[in-house]
Design an enzyme around this catalytic site. Structure first.
Site, PDB file in Angstrom:
ATOM      1  N   HIS A  97      -1.037   2.225  -6.507  1.00 34.58           N
ATOM      2  CA  HIS A  97      -0.525   3.635  -6.316  1.00 34.58           C
ATOM      3  C   HIS A  97      -0.763   4.806  -7.754  1.00 34.58           C
ATOM      4  CE1 HIS A  97       3.166   1.508  -5.424  1.00 34.58           C
ATOM      5  NE2 HIS A  97       2.703   0.671  -5.554  1.00 34.58           N
ATOM      6  N   HIS A 246      -4.359  -7.717  -3.058  1.00 37.74           N
ATOM      7  CA  HIS A 246      -4.223  -6.779  -3.044  1.00 37.74           C
ATOM      8  C   HIS A 246      -4.839  -5.598  -3.984  1.00 37.74           C
ATOM      9  CE1 HIS A 246      -1.866  -3.398  -4.152  1.00 37.74           C
ATOM     10  NE2 HIS A 246      -1.858  -3.532  -5.932  1.00 37.74           N
TER      11      HIS A 246
END
Length: 269
Positions: A97, A246
């Site tokens: 993000h 991730h």
């Protein structure tokens, strides 16, 4: 050595390595991580281009509370720091993000100064329901730790990769409810505002070369989404890697650095 500059009234921590001419690689972490997320990639990046690793406000060595901030401030802080360092053109490499801020930076500065952006493992669809629930969970003072831990376990995906495990265990602490709640709110707002990162890309006033590098989710529909977007937008590309987690930049640093170098080479043509 990590150093700091005062930008927009706050301390921004960074390091600055390499002397190769041309666009500078600028690494940007996700929320509640810092520049150490790029330790594995750094030797490859700085050998190719000057590399500046940036910590968001409140993410440097001083973890005292810094007041509220969001994507606008993250973008402004990064631009202010790079201006102070006399960086002309640069390529943001943003994890997760942090990619929202990277796209905001590219939109503000245009393709001449930001010829390319690379994003590592950002959810490119509208936010899934379970992810939105997790974002709300980390904004709840009674259950934010449970929500945080659930997110971390989903990021790790059962990995045994030692670099990733060490990063999570030893390099991502120092943030409490204040920062995790802010992360949840800002990320949720980004998806509600734009719908998805791909829609944010389409809104850029002057699109630059953008590449998404990721390993999961391992479902064909996700690749099809990327294929369709790339077919409609020649400035977009993607690379699916064979990792587990991730954190492709930590898990597969040489491969991810090679993607950044290749992206920059293509943007120079």
């Amino acid at each position: 050595m990590i150093t700091t500059k005062t930008v927009n009234g706050v301390q921004i921590a960074f390091d600055d390595q390499g002397h190769e001419p041309g666009p500078v690689f600028v690494t940007l972490s996700g929320w509640a991580h810092d520049l150490r997320a790029y330790d594995g990639m750094l030797p490859y990046l700085r050998a190719a281009q000057r590399t500046v690793r940036v910590c968001w406000r409140g993410h440097g060595p001083d973890r005292n509370l810094v007041g509220d901030f969001g994507i606008d401030e993250m973008a402004a802080d990064t631009i202010g720091l790079l201006d102070a360092l006399e960086v002309d053109s640069f390529v943001p490499i943003a994890h997760a993000h942090g990619g929202w801020a990277a796209l905001e930076i590219a939109d503000r500065l245009g393709a001449q100064r930001v010829p390319a952006v690379m994003i590592l493992d950002l959810i490119m669809t509208p936010a899934p329901r379970e992810f939105v629930a997790a974002l709300h969970g980390i904004q709840d003072p009674e259950r934010w730790k449970e929500g945080r831990d659930g997110l971390v376990q989903s990021w790790l995906a059962g990995t045994t990769n030692q670099a990733v495990l060490d990063h999570v265990r030893y390099d991502s602490g120092g943030h409490g409810f204040d920062m995790w709640a802010r992360a949840g709110r800002v990320i949720d707002e980004a998806y509600r505002t734009w719908g998805s990162p791909m829609r944010r890309m389409e809104a850029l006033a002057e699109p630059c070369a953008i590449r998404h590098v990721f390993s999961h989710p391992k479902i064909g529909e996700y690749d099809a989404l990327h294929d369709d977007f790339a077919a409609r937008h020649p400035w977009f590309s993607y690379r699916r890697l064979g990792g587990e987690t991730h954190f492709p930049g930590i898990e597969l640093p040489q491969q991810v650095a090679a993607e950044a170098i290749d992206l920059l080479a293509g943007a120079r043509i």
